[in-house]
Motif scaffolding. Sequence first.
Motif, PDB file in Angstrom:
ATOM      1  N   PRO A  66      22.145   0.422   0.192  1.00 57.46           N
ATOM      2  CA  PRO A  66      23.209   1.105   0.949  1.00 57.46           C
ATOM      3  C   PRO A  66      22.691   2.280   1.769  1.00 57.46           C
ATOM      4  O   PRO A  66      21.675   2.886   1.431  1.00 57.46           O
ATOM      5  CB  PRO A  66      24.151   1.599  -0.150  1.00 57.46           C
ATOM      6  N   LEU A  67      23.396   2.567   2.859  1.00 59.34           N
ATOM      7  CA  LEU A  67      23.215   3.821   3.603  1.00 59.34           C
ATOM      8  C   LEU A  67      24.367   4.720   3.187  1.00 59.34           C
ATOM      9  O   LEU A  67      25.535   4.345   3.346  1.00 59.34           O
ATOM     10  CB  LEU A  67      23.273   3.586   5.110  1.00 59.34           C
ATOM     11  N   GLU A  68      24.053   5.882   2.660  1.00 54.90           N
ATOM     12  CA  GLU A  68      25.095   6.765   2.149  1.00 54.90           C
ATOM     13  C   GLU A  68      25.020   8.143   2.792  1.00 54.90           C
ATOM     14  O   GLU A  68      23.930   8.701   2.964  1.00 54.90           O
ATOM     15  CB  GLU A  68      24.978   6.897   0.630  1.00 54.90           C
ATOM     16  N   VAL A  69      26.182   8.675   3.135  1.00 55.51           N
ATOM     17  CA  VAL A  69      26.305  10.032   3.675  1.00 55.51           C
ATOM     18  C   VAL A  69      27.327  10.771   2.823  1.00 55.51           C
ATOM     19  O   VAL A  69      28.469  10.326   2.700  1.00 55.51           O
ATOM     20  CB  VAL A  69      26.749  10.018   5.148  1.00 55.51           C
ATOM     21  N   HIS A  70      26.888  11.860   2.206  1.00 51.91           N
ATOM     22  CA  HIS A  70      27.758  12.671   1.351  1.00 51.91           C
ATOM     23  C   HIS A  70      28.430  11.814   0.277  1.00 51.91           C
ATOM     24  O   HIS A  70      29.620  11.961  -0.003  1.00 51.91           O
ATOM     25  CB  HIS A  70      28.819  13.398   2.183  1.00 51.91           C
ATOM     26  N   GLN A 109      15.740   2.342  15.516  1.00 53.69           N
ATOM     27  CA  GLN A 109      14.790   1.273  15.844  1.00 53.69           C
ATOM     28  C   GLN A 109      13.411   1.587  15.266  1.00 53.69           C
ATOM     29  O   GLN A 109      12.727   0.701  14.749  1.00 53.69           O
ATOM     30  CB  GLN A 109      14.701   1.079  17.356  1.00 53.69           C
ATOM     31  N   SER A 110      13.029   2.842  15.316  1.00 51.20           N
ATOM     32  CA  SER A 110      11.749   3.255  14.746  1.00 51.20           C
ATOM     33  C   SER A 110      11.738   3.031  13.238  1.00 51.20           C
ATOM     34  O   SER A 110      10.735   2.581  12.667  1.00 51.20           O
ATOM     35  CB  SER A 110      11.494   4.731  15.062  1.00 51.20           C
ATOM     36  N   VAL A 111      12.858   3.324  12.585  1.00 50.32           N
ATOM     37  CA  VAL A 111      12.949   3.164  11.128  1.00 50.32           C
ATOM     38  C   VAL A 111      12.801   1.699  10.719  1.00 50.32           C
ATOM     39  O   VAL A 111      12.026   1.366   9.813  1.00 50.32           O
ATOM     40  CB  VAL A 111      14.279   3.742  10.600  1.00 50.32           C
ATOM     41  N   VAL A 112      13.516   0.787  11.381  1.00 48.02           N
ATOM     42  CA  VAL A 112      13.442  -0.625  10.977  1.00 48.02           C
ATOM     43  C   VAL A 112      12.080  -1.226  11.310  1.00 48.02           C
ATOM     44  O   VAL A 112      11.569  -2.077  10.567  1.00 48.02           O
ATOM     45  CB  VAL A 112      14.582  -1.465  11.599  1.00 48.02           C
ATOM     46  N   THR A 113      11.473  -0.766  12.402  1.00 53.49           N
ATOM     47  CA  THR A 113      10.136  -1.263  12.752  1.00 53.49           C
ATOM     48  C   THR A 113       9.108  -0.800  11.732  1.00 53.49           C
ATOM     49  O   THR A 113       8.297  -1.597  11.237  1.00 53.49           O
ATOM     50  CB  THR A 113       9.731  -0.775  14.158  1.00 53.49           C
ATOM     51  N   SER A 114       9.138   0.489  11.396  1.00 52.03           N
ATOM     52  CA  SER A 114       8.207   1.041  10.410  1.00 52.03           C
ATOM     53  C   SER A 114       8.391   0.383   9.045  1.00 52.03           C
ATOM     54  O   SER A 114       7.416   0.116   8.332  1.00 52.03           O
ATOM     55  CB  SER A 114       8.407   2.551  10.269  1.00 52.03           C
ATOM     56  N   SER A 150       0.823  -1.204   0.000  1.00 58.99           N
ATOM     57  CA  SER A 150       0.000   0.000   0.000  1.00 58.99           C
ATOM     58  C   SER A 150       0.859   1.258   0.000  1.00 58.99           C
ATOM     59  O   SER A 150       1.732   1.427   0.842  1.00 58.99           O
ATOM     60  CB  SER A 150      -0.904   0.002   1.234  1.00 58.99           C
ATOM     61  N   HIS A 151       0.609   2.135  -0.971  1.00 58.77           N
ATOM     62  CA  HIS A 151       1.327   3.408  -0.991  1.00 58.77           C
ATOM     63  C   HIS A 151       1.008   4.218   0.251  1.00 58.77           C
ATOM     64  O   HIS A 151       1.845   4.973   0.741  1.00 58.77           O
ATOM     65  CB  HIS A 151       0.957   4.195  -2.247  1.00 58.77           C
ATOM     66  N   ARG A 152      -0.203   4.057   0.766  1.00 54.38           N
ATOM     67  CA  ARG A 152      -0.569   4.769   1.993  1.00 54.38           C
ATOM     68  C   ARG A 152       0.326   4.326   3.142  1.00 54.38           C
ATOM     69  O   ARG A 152       0.782   5.152   3.938  1.00 54.38           O
ATOM     70  CB  ARG A 152      -2.037   4.508   2.336  1.00 54.38           C
ATOM     71  N   ASP A 153       0.596   3.013   3.239  1.00 59.00           N
ATOM     72  CA  ASP A 153       1.499   2.514   4.278  1.00 59.00           C
ATOM     73  C   ASP A 153       2.892   3.107   4.103  1.00 59.00           C
ATOM     74  O   ASP A 153       3.568   3.446   5.076  1.00 59.00           O
ATOM     75  CB  ASP A 153       1.587   0.987   4.229  1.00 59.00           C
ATOM     76  N   TYR A 154       3.341   3.226   2.862  1.00 61.71           N
ATOM     77  CA  TYR A 154       4.662   3.771   2.599  1.00 61.71           C
ATOM     78  C   TYR A 154       4.731   5.245   2.986  1.00 61.71           C
ATOM     79  O   TYR A 154       5.686   5.696   3.612  1.00 61.71           O
ATOM     80  CB  TYR A 154       5.019   3.599   1.123  1.00 61.71           C
ATOM     81  N   TYR A 155       3.718   6.013   2.621  1.00 61.91           N
ATOM     82  CA  TYR A 155       3.703   7.426   2.971  1.00 61.91           C
ATOM     83  C   TYR A 155       3.670   7.606   4.487  1.00 61.91           C
ATOM     84  O   TYR A 155       4.352   8.473   5.037  1.00 61.91           O
ATOM     85  CB  TYR A 155       2.486   8.120   2.349  1.00 61.91           C
ATOM     86  N   THR A 156       2.879   6.774   5.151  1.00 56.07           N
ATOM     87  CA  THR A 156       2.779   6.859   6.612  1.00 56.07           C
ATOM     88  C   THR A 156       4.123   6.554   7.260  1.00 56.07           C
ATOM     89  O   THR A 156       4.559   7.246   8.183  1.00 56.07           O
ATOM     90  CB  THR A 156       1.716   5.879   7.142  1.00 56.07           C
ATOM     91  N   ALA A 157       4.788   5.519   6.770  1.00 58.28           N
ATOM     92  CA  ALA A 157       6.089   5.135   7.324  1.00 58.28           C
ATOM     93  C   ALA A 157       7.140   6.210   7.079  1.00 58.28           C
ATOM     94  O   ALA A 157       7.949   6.518   7.960  1.00 58.28           O
ATOM     95  CB  ALA A 157       6.544   3.806   6.723  1.00 58.28           C
ATOM     96  N   LEU A 158       7.125   6.799   5.898  1.00 57.38           N
ATOM     97  CA  LEU A 158       8.074   7.861   5.586  1.00 57.38           C
ATOM     98  C   LEU A 158       7.827   9.088   6.459  1.00 57.38           C
ATOM     99  O   LEU A 158       8.767   9.706   6.967  1.00 57.38           O
ATOM    100  CB  LEU A 158       7.977   8.246   4.108  1.00 57.38           C
ATOM    101  N   LEU A 176      12.527   1.602   0.258  1.00 62.07           N
ATOM    102  CA  LEU A 176      13.597   1.184   1.163  1.00 62.07           C
ATOM    103  C   LEU A 176      14.806   2.099   1.024  1.00 62.07           C
ATOM    104  O   LEU A 176      15.455   2.434   2.020  1.00 62.07           O
ATOM    105  CB  LEU A 176      13.982  -0.274   0.892  1.00 62.07           C
ATOM    106  N   SER A 177      15.097   2.517  -0.192  1.00 65.03           N
ATOM    107  CA  SER A 177      16.242   3.407  -0.420  1.00 65.03           C
ATOM    108  C   SER A 177      16.032   4.759   0.243  1.00 65.03           C
ATOM    109  O   SER A 177      16.967   5.334   0.815  1.00 65.03           O
ATOM    110  CB  SER A 177      16.474   3.586  -1.924  1.00 65.03           C
ATOM    111  N   VAL A 178      14.808   5.282   0.183  1.00 56.15           N
ATOM    112  CA  VAL A 178      14.515   6.569   0.820  1.00 56.15           C
ATOM    113  C   VAL A 178      14.637   6.445   2.337  1.00 56.15           C
ATOM    114  O   VAL A 178      15.210   7.319   3.001  1.00 56.15           O
ATOM    115  CB  VAL A 178      13.112   7.072   0.422  1.00 56.15           C
ATOM    116  N   LEU A 179      14.115   5.357   2.894  1.00 54.53           N
ATOM    117  CA  LEU A 179      14.226   5.168   4.343  1.00 54.53           C
ATOM    118  C   LEU A 179      15.686   5.001   4.756  1.00 54.53           C
ATOM    119  O   LEU A 179      16.094   5.486   5.817  1.00 54.53           O
ATOM    120  CB  LEU A 179      13.404   3.957   4.782  1.00 54.53           C
TER     121      LEU A 179
END
Length: 198
Positions: free
Chosen positions: A131-135, A40-45, A14-22, A160-163
């Motif tokens: 990946p998790l990327e910074v700069h 922890q909130s991010v991986v749970t969501s 559901s896109h609604r679930d994705y928007y809510t999680a984001l 997943l990439s945005v999260l």
Amino acid sequence: MTTNSNVTNSSPRSHRDYYTALYQAALTISSSLELDQVLQSVVTSTTEAMQVKACGLRLLDPDTGQLRLSAVYGLSGSYLAKGPVDVVHSAIDSEALRGSPVFIPDARDDQRFQYKGAAKEEGIVSVLCVPLEVHGEAIGVMRVYTSEPTTFHEDDIQFLSVLASLAALAIDNARLYENIRSSYNGVMSALWGTHMNP
């Protein structure tokens, strides 16, 4: 509609679930400097929104070449105790750290997955890793795990990439805050140290 007997196409989440999680992830990151709580909130969501078995986030230790667990939801203690995740022995993570999402249809017999036996015992089948990327620099990976053969769609990969990007931002903010706090404490100690510690 027909499906391959060996692969179960996941119904679009559901896109609604994705928007809510984001939204929830962004809200948590903007309102808290407690990094452990944020991750922890991010991986749970993520687990709940993507309707998967589990989600884990690991940060790269450049000194050891290992990916150290920072947050997880949905995996058993015995699976987490299986052993260290070494980048040199984990092709899925090596590839993700080069900047690309990696999909493994079946971790139980894919040579790119470091702990195939443990995956089978845990009931893990499909894995998606980003990946998790910074700069522009990869600092870790974020994975989701399913308990049945699953096809991830482009929307799933983008979500997943945005999260993962939000998690990386939280990590960068926490490190910046810690550096500023350490610098401030250092300056204060230099100014007042002789009075505080005669």
